[in-house]
Each structure stands twice: as structure tokens, then as C-alpha cells.
Design an enzyme around this catalytic site. Structure first.
Site, short mmCIF file in Angstrom:
data_model
loop_
_atom_site.label_atom_id
_atom_site.label_comp_id
_atom_site.label_asym_id
_atom_site.label_seq_id
_atom_site.Cartn_x
_atom_site.Cartn_y
_atom_site.Cartn_z
N ASN A 143 1.03 -1.24 0.08
CA ASN A 143 -0.10 0.03 0.00
C ASN A 143 1.08 1.13 -0.30
O ASN A 143 0.80 2.07 0.93
CB ASN A 143 -0.97 -0.12 1.18
CG ASN A 143 -2.09 1.01 0.96
OD1 ASN A 143 -2.28 1.68 1.79
ND2 ASN A 143 -2.71 0.87 -0.13
N LEU A 144 1.75 1.33 -0.88
CA LEU A 144 2.76 2.12 -1.12
C LEU A 144 2.53 3.55 -1.25
O LEU A 144 1.57 4.00 -1.98
CB LEU A 144 3.85 1.82 -2.22
CG LEU A 144 4.46 0.24 -2.13
CD1 LEU A 144 5.40 0.04 -2.93
CD2 LEU A 144 5.04 0.18 -0.51
N GLN B 296 11.16 1.71 15.77
CA GLN B 296 11.42 0.57 14.87
C GLN B 296 13.01 0.51 14.28
O GLN B 296 13.72 -0.39 14.20
CB GLN B 296 10.69 0.42 13.89
CG GLN B 296 10.87 -0.53 12.67
CD GLN B 296 9.87 -0.85 11.73
OE1 GLN B 296 8.65 -1.57 11.95
NE2 GLN B 296 9.71 -0.15 10.59
N LYS C 13 9.85 7.92 10.65
CA LYS C 13 8.42 7.91 10.96
C LYS C 13 8.39 6.91 12.24
O LYS C 13 7.85 7.37 13.33
CB LYS C 13 7.64 7.95 10.01
CG LYS C 13 6.09 8.11 10.58
CD LYS C 13 5.04 7.71 9.65
CE LYS C 13 4.90 6.21 9.48
NZ LYS C 13 3.66 5.75 10.21
N ASP C 14 9.08 5.76 11.77
CA ASP C 14 8.70 4.61 12.65
C ASP C 14 10.16 4.51 13.40
O ASP C 14 10.89 3.87 13.38
CB ASP C 14 8.76 3.37 12.23
CG ASP C 14 7.29 3.41 11.26
OD1 ASP C 14 6.31 3.28 11.77
OD2 ASP C 14 7.08 3.83 10.06
N ARG D 294 -1.86 3.54 6.56
CA ARG D 294 -3.37 3.43 7.54
C ARG D 294 -4.06 4.63 7.49
O ARG D 294 -5.30 4.75 7.87
CB ARG D 294 -2.85 3.16 8.98
CG ARG D 294 -2.40 1.82 9.42
CD ARG D 294 -2.66 1.68 10.85
NE ARG D 294 -2.17 0.13 11.32
CZ ARG D 294 -1.26 -0.37 11.44
NH1 ARG D 294 -0.09 0.22 11.43
NH2 ARG D 294 -1.21 -1.66 11.71
N GLY E 266 6.15 8.28 1.14
CA GLY E 266 7.19 7.74 2.04
C GLY E 266 7.99 6.41 1.56
O GLY E 266 9.12 6.59 1.96
N HIS E 267 7.23 5.65 1.36
CA HIS E 267 7.83 4.27 0.75
C HIS E 267 8.88 4.70 -0.23
O HIS E 267 10.28 3.96 -0.43
CB HIS E 267 7.12 3.16 0.48
CG HIS E 267 5.81 2.81 1.70
ND1 HIS E 267 4.77 3.02 1.37
CD2 HIS E 267 6.35 1.90 2.72
CE1 HIS E 267 4.05 2.35 2.69
NE2 HIS E 267 4.90 1.68 3.14
P1 AMP Z 1 5.36 -0.03 6.42
O1 AMP Z 1 4.98 -0.65 4.88
O2 AMP Z 1 4.45 0.52 6.90
O3 AMP Z 1 5.89 -1.39 7.09
O4 AMP Z 1 6.72 0.73 6.19
C1 AMP Z 1 7.83 0.45 5.48
C2 AMP Z 1 8.92 1.42 5.83
O5 AMP Z 1 8.40 2.53 5.18
C3 AMP Z 1 9.36 1.72 7.25
O6 AMP Z 1 10.64 1.52 7.18
C4 AMP Z 1 8.69 2.99 7.47
O7 AMP Z 1 9.30 3.64 8.46
C5 AMP Z 1 8.74 3.63 6.24
N1 AMP Z 1 7.54 4.47 5.96
C6 AMP Z 1 6.30 4.60 6.37
N2 AMP Z 1 5.71 5.63 6.23
C7 AMP Z 1 6.98 6.74 5.93
C8 AMP Z 1 7.02 8.29 5.64
N3 AMP Z 1 5.67 8.91 5.87
N4 AMP Z 1 8.15 8.62 5.71
C9 AMP Z 1 9.31 8.04 5.59
N5 AMP Z 1 9.13 6.50 5.49
C10 AMP Z 1 8.14 5.71 5.89
#
Ligand code: AMP
Length: 271
Positions: A28-29, A147, A143-144, A181, A32-33
Site C-alpha cells: 500500500n505504497l 523501529q 517516522k517509525d 493506515r 514515504g516508501h
Molecule cells: P510499512 O509498509 O508501514 O511497514 O513501512 C515500510 C517502511 O516505510 C518503514 O521503514 C517505514 O518507516 C517507512 N515509512 C512509512 N511511512 C513513511 C513516511 N511517511 N516517511 C518515511 N518513511 C516511511
């Protein structure tokens, strides 16, 4: 772009590749991704993303079933940004992952209090990916932030020879941190959500000069008035996540809230 749907596909791709720059995601890119992929593309070698909604990091009462999935669109985005390959393992990929524990001191704070299983699940799946892929560089969003710290700690204490890179938070035009989300919010909730980064940033900026306990109370009250349910609102040391009573350089101001059923996190680091 190669779409790798099996371990066989993955291994064939790895055999013909030199340095691997790896970007793990749950799909669900959004931008940010894609920023992580753009960062990975700057490094020597090939960029490999993964799309896998990791069941190990969800507890039974959480949103695994409704976690947004949009594989076709994700593949188009990745292709357009010149990602070299994407690994999309089958849903049972996690069953072969050895179950590991994340650093206790880091993982039992902040998000780890309301989601005690979460970081163990993250570390177990990442270890599984890292064992298979043996990347040279990995990219995580700040953002995380918790983590990012926990993965960094895991890598320092492992035999992997992997460099971790933290990528700044990408935001929507109104300042809300991009998140998969965000798509789960109603339009009313989405309108309301724009207040979150405004309040967080205001409190974070004032933390240098004002009493942290008072600021915390003010921040929580302002959010609760706007119908946010606050999980935590904390000032922390940005290395060990210990809560701070007084400002210090690089203070992490971190927050987790719920708007309806949608959980949102965000943070700023104030130098
Ligand atoms: P997720 O798909 O939510 O597990 O996120 C995958 C990667 O994308 C993780 O390293 C997150 O920290 C990064 N990520 C998610 N949202 C953002 C954002 N808004 N800005 C930068 N990185 C992000």
C-alpha cells in the site's frame, strides 16, 4: 523490474546481483516508501523492495485483515521509480521465520507497551528476510523511529554485515505523516488528523524552553478535545528511549494516538 514471487525467483535474482540495497515494506505504497527506494537507488548495486504484510507483528485484535493492500498499484509505483526488483512472498512466508526477541529495553517502551508482541514480530520477519537476501544496505523510515532504533540495535548485535539508513518522514501537504493506515480514515477523521502534526510540532518546538510535564499535559488535552485518544505523548532520549523530565539536545518527541480505530504515530527530534 523483476517481480519475485517465490524463493526460487529470489535466489535467481540474487545470484546475478552484486550489492543489494533492500527496502522492506508492507505494501500500500505511498511517497514515504518511495523515498526509501529513491534513497536506496543512490547506492551502488541493485534496489530490492519487498511487499509482505507480516502477520507476526499483529495481535489477534489488531487490523491484519483490513490492512490496506494494493499490489498492482504498488508494482506500478515501484517500476516508475526504477526499483530493480520486488519480492512478494506468499502469505505463509512467516511460518519458517525463527521467532526472535527484540532488545527488551527498547522494545518494551512507547509502542511496545500497547503492542507487546509488535517488535518481536518485526525483528523475526526482518531476520528471515536478511538471512535470505544478505543485503549490504537496508532503508527504514524515521517516522517509525522506535523501529529504526530496534533494527539498528539488532544489526549491531548480529553477525550481519548490513548498514542501516534512516530516511526522514515524508508528509502530506497538510503535514500529516504519510502512512498506509491514513487510507483507513473516514473523510471527517482525515480532516481532523491534520491537527496532529500541528500540535505535536508546536509542543516539540516549545520543549526547549518550557516545562516538559506541563507541555505533555497541554498536548494531551488539546488532542483529546479534538477526539484523539492518546496512547502516549512522550519526551525521550533519542538513543535509549528513556523518558525525559528535562530537555536535552536531540530530544525525541513521540506520539501515538487513535482516531476511531485508526492508530497513528509521529515524532520530531528537537536539537
Ligand atoms: P510499512 O509498509 O508501514 O511497514 O513501512 C515500510 C517502511 O516505510 C518503514 O521503514 C517505514 O518507516 C517507512 N515509512 C512509512 N511511512 C513513511 C513516511 N511517511 N516517511 C518515511 N518513511 C516511511
Amino acid at each position: 523490474m523483476y517481480v519475485l514471487n517465490s524463493l526460487n525467483d529470489l535466489n535467481q535474482f540474487l545470484e546475478s546481483s552484486e550489492a543489494i540495497n533492500f527496502v522492506p515494506t508492507m505494501g500500500n505504497l505511498h511517497d514515504g516508501h518511495l523515498k526509501l527506494v529513491a534513497e536506496a537507488n543512490k547506492f551502488h548495486g541493485v534496489t530490492l523492495a519487498s511487499i509482505y504484510v507480516n502477520p507476526l507483528q499483529f495481535s489477534p485484535n489488531e487490523d491484519l485483515d483490513i490492512y490496506p493492500r494494493s499490489l498492482d498499484q504498488d508494482l506500478t509505483y515501484l517500476e516508475n521509480i526504477s526499483c530493480d526488483a520486488v519480492f512478494c512472498p506468499k502469505s505463509d512466508f512467516a511460518k519458517d521465520a525463527p521467532k526472535l526477541s527484540a532488545n527488551l529495553l527498547l522494545s518494551k517502551k512507547l509502542c511496545g507497551i500497547s503492542r507487546p508482541h509488535f517488535f518481536d514480530g518485526v525483528i523475526s520477519i526482518l531476520n528471515h528476510f536478511f538471512q535470505l537476501i544478505k543485503p549490504n544496505n537496508v532503508f527504514f523510515g524515521l517516522k517509525d523511529y522506535q523501529q529504526y532504533l530496534i533494527v539498528k540495535d539488532f544489526l549491531i548485535n548480529s553477525d550481519f554485515n548490513i548498514d542501516i539508513h534512516g530516511v526522514p518522514t515524508q508528509r502530506e501537504e497538510d503535514g500529516l505523516a504519510m502512512s498506509s493506515r491514513n487510507n483507513l480514515m473516514s473523510s471527517q477523521q482525515r480532516l481532523n488528523a491534520k491537527h496532529l502534526p500541528v500540535i505535536l510540532k508546536d509542543i516539540a518546538q516549545r520543549s526547549k524552553h518550557e516545562n516538559l510535564a506541563d507541555l505533555k499535559i497541554e498536548g494531551i488535552q488539546r488532542l483529546e478535545k479534538l477526539n484523539f485518544s492518546v496512547d502516549y505523548f512522550l519526551f525521550c532520549n533519542s538513543t535509549n528511549l528513556e523518558e525525559l523530565l528535562e530537555f536535552e539536545p536531540d530530544t525525541l518527541v513521540a506520539i501515538a494516538v487513535k482516531l476511531g480505530n485508526v492508530r497513528l504515530i509521529d515524532n520530531f527530534i528537537i536539537q
